[in-house]
Design a protein around this motif. Structure first.
Motif, PDB file in Angstrom:
ATOM      1  N   UNK A 266      10.377  26.704 -88.077  1.00 20.51           N
ATOM      2  CA  UNK A 266      10.660  27.501 -87.231  1.00 20.51           C
ATOM      3  C   UNK A 266      10.264  28.783 -87.770  1.00 20.51           C
ATOM      4  N   UNK A 267       9.569  29.089 -88.667  1.00 15.59           N
ATOM      5  CA  UNK A 267       9.611  30.770 -89.274  1.00 15.59           C
ATOM      6  C   UNK A 267       7.657  30.518 -89.161  1.00 15.59           C
ATOM      7  N   UNK A 268       6.786  29.370 -88.885  1.00 13.85           N
ATOM      8  CA  UNK A 268       5.176  29.418 -88.367  1.00 13.85           C
ATOM      9  C   UNK A 268       4.986  29.007 -86.858  1.00 13.85           C
ATOM     10  N   UNK A 269       6.156  28.235 -86.205  1.00 16.89           N
ATOM     11  CA  UNK A 269       6.000  28.519 -84.618  1.00 16.89           C
ATOM     12  C   UNK A 269       6.829  29.257 -83.713  1.00 16.89           C
ATOM     13  N   UNK A 270       5.787  29.443 -83.091  1.00 13.82           N
ATOM     14  CA  UNK A 270       6.874  30.106 -81.545  1.00 13.82           C
ATOM     15  C   UNK A 270       7.740  29.697 -81.469  1.00 13.82           C
ATOM     16  N   UNK A 271       9.150  30.544 -80.966  1.00 13.29           N
ATOM     17  CA  UNK A 271      10.287  29.623 -80.073  1.00 13.29           C
ATOM     18  C   UNK A 271      10.463  28.955 -79.124  1.00 13.29           C
ATOM     19  N   UNK A 272       9.885  28.600 -78.749  1.00 21.48           N
ATOM     20  CA  UNK A 272       9.625  27.708 -76.865  1.00 21.48           C
ATOM     21  C   UNK A 272      10.347  26.721 -76.704  1.00 21.48           C
ATOM     22  N   UNK A 273      11.351  26.728 -77.971  1.00 26.26           N
ATOM     23  CA  UNK A 273      12.282  25.494 -77.461  1.00 26.26           C
ATOM     24  C   UNK A 273      13.795  25.856 -78.507  1.00 26.26           C
ATOM     25  N   UNK A 274      14.711  24.763 -78.333  1.00 27.67           N
ATOM     26  CA  UNK A 274      15.636  25.010 -78.907  1.00 27.67           C
ATOM     27  C   UNK A 274      15.910  22.984 -79.096  1.00 27.67           C
ATOM     28  N   UNK A 275      15.352  22.648 -79.922  1.00 30.68           N
ATOM     29  CA  UNK A 275      15.321  20.907 -80.171  1.00 30.68           C
ATOM     30  C   UNK A 275      16.495  21.059 -80.944  1.00 30.68           C
ATOM     31  N   UNK A 276      17.069  19.916 -81.228  1.00 28.24           N
ATOM     32  CA  UNK A 276      18.260  19.091 -81.424  1.00 28.24           C
ATOM     33  C   UNK A 276      17.719  18.885 -83.213  1.00 28.24           C
ATOM     34  N   UNK A 277      18.377  19.141 -84.017  1.00 28.21           N
ATOM     35  CA  UNK A 277      18.297  19.451 -85.815  1.00 28.21           C
ATOM     36  C   UNK A 277      18.112  18.009 -86.430  1.00 28.21           C
ATOM     37  N   UNK A 278      16.883  17.235 -85.767  1.00 28.19           N
ATOM     38  CA  UNK A 278      16.032  16.145 -86.397  1.00 28.19           C
ATOM     39  C   UNK A 278      15.192  16.234 -86.363  1.00 28.19           C
ATOM     40  N   UNK A 279      14.566  16.191 -88.163  1.00 28.65           N
ATOM     41  CA  UNK A 279      12.802  15.647 -87.784  1.00 28.65           C
ATOM     42  C   UNK A 279      12.816  14.293 -88.094  1.00 28.65           C
ATOM     43  N   UNK A 280      11.467  14.467 -86.838  1.00 24.85           N
ATOM     44  CA  UNK A 280      11.523  12.534 -86.453  1.00 24.85           C
ATOM     45  C   UNK A 280       9.905  12.078 -87.593  1.00 24.85           C
ATOM     46  N   UNK A 281      10.373  11.036 -88.224  1.00 27.33           N
ATOM     47  CA  UNK A 281       8.548  10.543 -88.779  1.00 27.33           C
ATOM     48  C   UNK A 281       7.936  10.022 -88.717  1.00 27.33           C
ATOM     49  N   UNK A 282       8.830   8.704 -88.326  1.00 26.34           N
ATOM     50  CA  UNK A 282       8.385   7.406 -87.811  1.00 26.34           C
ATOM     51  C   UNK A 282       9.250   7.026 -86.132  1.00 26.34           C
ATOM     52  N   UNK A 283       8.329   6.169 -85.819  1.00 25.08           N
ATOM     53  CA  UNK A 283       9.071   5.249 -84.323  1.00 25.08           C
ATOM     54  C   UNK A 283       8.677   4.399 -84.402  1.00 25.08           C
ATOM     55  N   UNK A 284       9.086   3.228 -83.668  1.00 23.24           N
ATOM     56  CA  UNK A 284       8.461   2.559 -82.777  1.00 23.24           C
ATOM     57  C   UNK A 284       9.012   1.763 -81.688  1.00 23.24           C
TER      58      UNK A 284
END
Ligand SMILES: *Cc1c(COP(=O)(O)O)cnc(C)c1O
Length: 400
Positions: free
Chosen positions: A14-32
């Motif tokens: 939020x501090x360093x990225x323009x706020x063009x989205x309103x993401x669901x508050x989940x931080x994803x770090x891996x997927x399969x």
């Protein structure tokens, strides 16, 4: 809600990225496959698939293998030189889309821009339209991307307020209204650009026969029909392309999202040889368009869709999904709609905002995205199983 660990990443973003989205508050770090994991190791079922860019599932082994192998051989030449993958990839894309020639780009918006350019040039060269007078008809509530030209014909004030002045030459008509199309066509009209199902607008499915009717109108009036299948294409709605449900073959199709198999941006416009031949050396291009890495990834992405029969799978599981949703719907639900595995639930105003529901679903391990206040969209990777659908339904039932 987000744990301490997640909060750190969200604050940093939020501090360093323009706020063009309103993401669901989940931080994803891996997927399969259909699953993603957050930074605290919690598992979620991905019901958005990056807006249908991950139809093949996260980290599909065949796509990752193709990417790895190509990454150690050749990644970028630019179109100043030929590469040994582009022709075969475009041939495959033409075959699956039943077209004759393709023009490779990177993002969806670029594919749409390309279609606009091709349609206009075709209008000047083939129809003899007076210079700079070409008109393209589009629909209200459209979503075709974020460039200045494209947002200029958006009807969503969030998308275009403050970004003008805009490019002229677009006329907006209501969606799902063949009579409005007939009326809007003038001697300067070159094309009708439309989504076979409006995805971003909240999965607006037009009446049966709409695609066929607009196909006939465009043919009779001598204008191009352009389907934006960036979201609906590549098996999402049960067929390789949504136009195939009504055999309403367009003159041009924009393709993107899942063409990159969820790993990189790959887009294209496909059309006939006759129409595409208005593009001549120097008239259009892209540094990264048609790069060898994208060709390898795009080619494997198409192979997966075909070999794993993800179209028929989307049809079958989509029917099951909607049937189960109808089974659990209560007084809060206005409508359940969709085709294949592109589906949505629309909630009553009095039920609260869709956002409240998607945040509660998140806590239960289901990541879906709210859109336009009252709509929850469900578009899981097409590799999802029947059991996983039932798992989602159990959780949707809880939040309803
Ligand atoms: C996502 C989307 C686009 C834009 O694609 P980008 O890759 O984000 O530029 C265009 N049209 C439709 C229908 C889309 O869903």
């Amino acid at each position: 809600m987000a744990g301490k660990n997640a909060k750190h990443f969200i604050d940093l973003e939020n501090r360093y990225t323009a706020h063009g989205y309103h993401p669901i508050p989940v931080v994803i770090s891996r997927a399969k496959g259909v699953w993603v994991w957050d930074t605290e190791g919690r598992k979620y079922l991905d019901c958005l698939s990056a807006y249908s860019a991950v139809n093949q599932g996260h980290l599909h082994p065949r796509i990752i293998k193709a990417m790895r192998e190509q990454a150690s051989r050749l990644t970028l030449t630019s179109r100043a030189f030929h590469n040994d993958l582009l022709g075969a990839f475009m041939k495959k894309l033409c075959r699956v889309s039943r077209m004759e020639m393709a023009l490779p780009m990177n993002t969806g918006a670029e594919a749409v821009e390309t279609a606009i350019k091709v349609a206009r040039k075709w209008g000047y060269e083939r129809k003899g339209i007076t210079r700079n007078k070409a008109e393209i008809i589009v629909c209200s509530e459209n979503f075709h991307g974020r460039t200045t030209t494209i947002v200029g014909f958006s009807t969503d004030p969030d998308a275009n307020t403050g970004f003008g002045p805009f490019s002229p030459g677009f006329k907006i008509i209501p969606y799902n209204d063949p009579a409005a199309l007939k009326k809007a066509i003038t001697k300067n009209t070159v094309a009708f650009l439309v989504e076979p199902i409006q995805g971003e607008a909240g999965v607006n499915v037009p009446d049966d026969g709409y695609l066929r009717k607009i196909r006939d109108i465009c043919t009779r009036r001598g204008i191009l029909l352009i389907f934006d299948e960036i979201q609906t294409g590549l098996c999402r709605t049960g067929r390789m392309f949504a136009w195939m449900h009504e055999n309403a073959k367009p003159d041009m199709v924009t393709i993107g999202k899942a063409l990159g198999g969820g790993v990189m941006p790959v887009s294209a416009v496909v059309s006939s040889r006759d129409i595409m031949s208005v593009i001549t050396p120097g008239t259009h291009g892209s540094t990264f368009g048609g790069n060898p890495l994208a060709c390898a990834v795009g080619s494997a992405s198409l192979d997966v869709l075909i070999d794993e029969k993800l179209g028929p799978r989307a049809t079958r599981l989509g029917k099951l999904f909607r049937k189960r949703l109808h089974g659990i719907a209560n007084e809060k639900v206005v409508e359940i709609r969709g085709r294949g595995l592109l589906n949505a639930i629309e909630l009553k105003q009095s039920a609260g905002t869709a956002r409240e529901y998607t945040e509660r679903l998140m806590k239960l391990g289901v990541l879906a995205k709210d859109t336009h206040g009252q709509t929850i969209r469900f578009a899981p990777p097409l590799v999802i199983t029947e059991k996983q659908i039932e798992w989602i339904i159990g959780r949707v039932k809880k939040v309803l």
